[in-house]
Design an enzyme around this catalytic site. Structure first.
Site, PDB file in Angstrom:
ATOM      1  N   LEU A   1     -39.417   3.396 -43.499  1.00 59.28           N
ATOM      2  CA  LEU A   1     -38.304   2.489 -43.242  1.00 59.28           C
ATOM      3  C   LEU A   1     -37.152   3.072 -43.732  1.00 59.28           C
ATOM      4  O   LEU A   1     -36.906   3.806 -44.836  1.00 59.28           O
ATOM      5  CB  LEU A   1     -38.851   1.185 -43.814  1.00 59.28           C
ATOM      6  CG  LEU A   1     -40.042   0.682 -43.127  1.00 59.28           C
ATOM      7  CD1 LEU A   1     -40.274  -0.655 -43.961  1.00 59.28           C
ATOM      8  CD2 LEU A   1     -40.026   0.747 -41.600  1.00 59.28           C
TER       9      LEU A   1
ATOM     10  N   HIS B   1     -34.119  -0.163 -39.939  1.00 60.26           N
ATOM     11  CA  HIS B   1     -35.151  -1.115 -40.037  1.00 60.26           C
ATOM     12  C   HIS B   1     -35.092  -2.434 -41.038  1.00 60.26           C
ATOM     13  O   HIS B   1     -35.359  -3.514 -40.241  1.00 60.26           O
ATOM     14  CB  HIS B   1     -36.581  -0.539 -40.696  1.00 60.26           C
ATOM     15  CG  HIS B   1     -37.361   0.685 -39.627  1.00 60.26           C
ATOM     16  ND1 HIS B   1     -36.930   1.977 -40.382  1.00 60.26           N
ATOM     17  CD2 HIS B   1     -37.928   0.715 -38.789  1.00 60.26           C
ATOM     18  CE1 HIS B   1     -37.641   2.881 -39.405  1.00 60.26           C
ATOM     19  NE2 HIS B   1     -38.001   1.971 -38.581  1.00 60.26           N
TER      20      HIS B   1
END
Ligand code: PAF
Length: 290
Positions: free
Chosen positions: A36, A40
């Site tokens: 991530l 994100h």
């Protein structure tokens, strides 16, 4: 202080958690393949503003990889991902295993994503969008979200998910989140970490070229209807491809497309510039809505 984040790996545990939520709860969902980054986390923030509970899934989906080596080297950073999601205040993370989701290793039934999946990324990676749509459909059935958030960076993916939800009547609202970028304009992507320092310096040129091309197309725009000569469009696009090649990119495509059909268009109203270009071993994707 809210509840601690649930980390659920097996399917029965996840569905039990989901069923225990009040039926009135608005559930926001962000499907991911992990590794991530800020992009994100922006999807998570968008989900939080649109719901009461947020679920993030982390699943590196083998169905959407067309190359086993690419699947093997896909970055897996679970500890850091979980820490970032806990800090962001996510309610639950679903981390299924491949066996947990597909006991027969692959599903025998899947989603056929249709004509939107044929050009561009679909042509470069045959089967990719069928695998993506199949896992997204399955996750929608398990998570039962009220809203699900997808990034505009993967524009073709976003359009296919929107079409799937519309055509198959999935009871979920799809939110499209604008692309998150580094300060120099490079679209954030888990694959950027594979760029060498010299490639990383050059990578923002893709976004700069998209902006330059959009400005050239707009400058050639006629008042009514919003249509410019096909020959002008082709020469502007071909100049864009050439300047990217001169800067060391291997251009897969750089095209002006209709936002609904994703087919090449000569109308700049409801059009999007879609681009994919390789720098060394990394394939960069970006786009710009006109
Ligand atoms: O965009 C992604 O990360 C993946 O395609 C998705 C939507 C999580 C499905 O595996």
């Amino acid at each position: 202080m809210g509840q601690p984040m649930e980390i659920l790996r097996d399917l029965p545990a996840f569905t039990a958690w989901r069923r225990a939520l009040p039926s009135s709860a608005r559930v926001g969902f962000v499907p991911t393949m992990g590794n991530l980054h800020e992009g994100h986390l922006a999807l998570v923030t968008a989900a939080q503003s649109a719901s009461d509970r947020v679920v993030v899934s982390i699943f590196v989906n083998p169905l959407q990889f067309t190359d086993a080596a690419d699947l093997a080297r896909y970055p897996r950073t679970e500890t850091a991902d979980l820490a970032a999601l806990a800090a962001a205040g996510v309610d639950a993370v679903f981390l299924p295993s491949v066996d947990g989701l597909f006991p027969d290793s692959r599903p025998s039934v899947g989603i056929a994503p249709g004509s939107l999946a044929e050009p561009w990324e679909g042509a470069a990676r045959p089967g990719h969008f069928a695998g993506m749509a199949t896992i997204v459909a399955k996750l929608f059935h398990l998570v039962v979200p009220t809203v699900a958030v997808f990034g505009q960076k993967d524009f073709q993916q976003l359009r296919i998910v929107q079409a799937m939800v519309r055509d198959l009547d999935f009871p979920v609202e799809i939110l499209a989140e604008p692309t998150h970028r580094a300060a120099d304009g490079l679209a954030l992507s888990s694959r950027n970490r594979f760029l060498s320092p010299a490639e990383r310096d050059r990578a923002p040129l893709l976004q700069q070229q998209l902006r330059r091309t959009a400005a050239q197309l707009r400058a050639g725009e006629l008042a009514e209807p919003v249509r410019i000569e096909p020959v002008l469009i082709e020469s502007v696009l071909s100049e864009a491809r050439q300047s990217l090649r001169a800067a060391g990119f291997e251009v897969d495509y750089f095209a002006l497309c209709d936002v609904d059909t994703l087919l090449p268009t000569v109308q700049i109203e409801r059009a999007v510039l879609l681009a994919a270009a390789r720098l060394g071993a990394v394939r960069l994707l970006d786009n710009l809505l006109l």
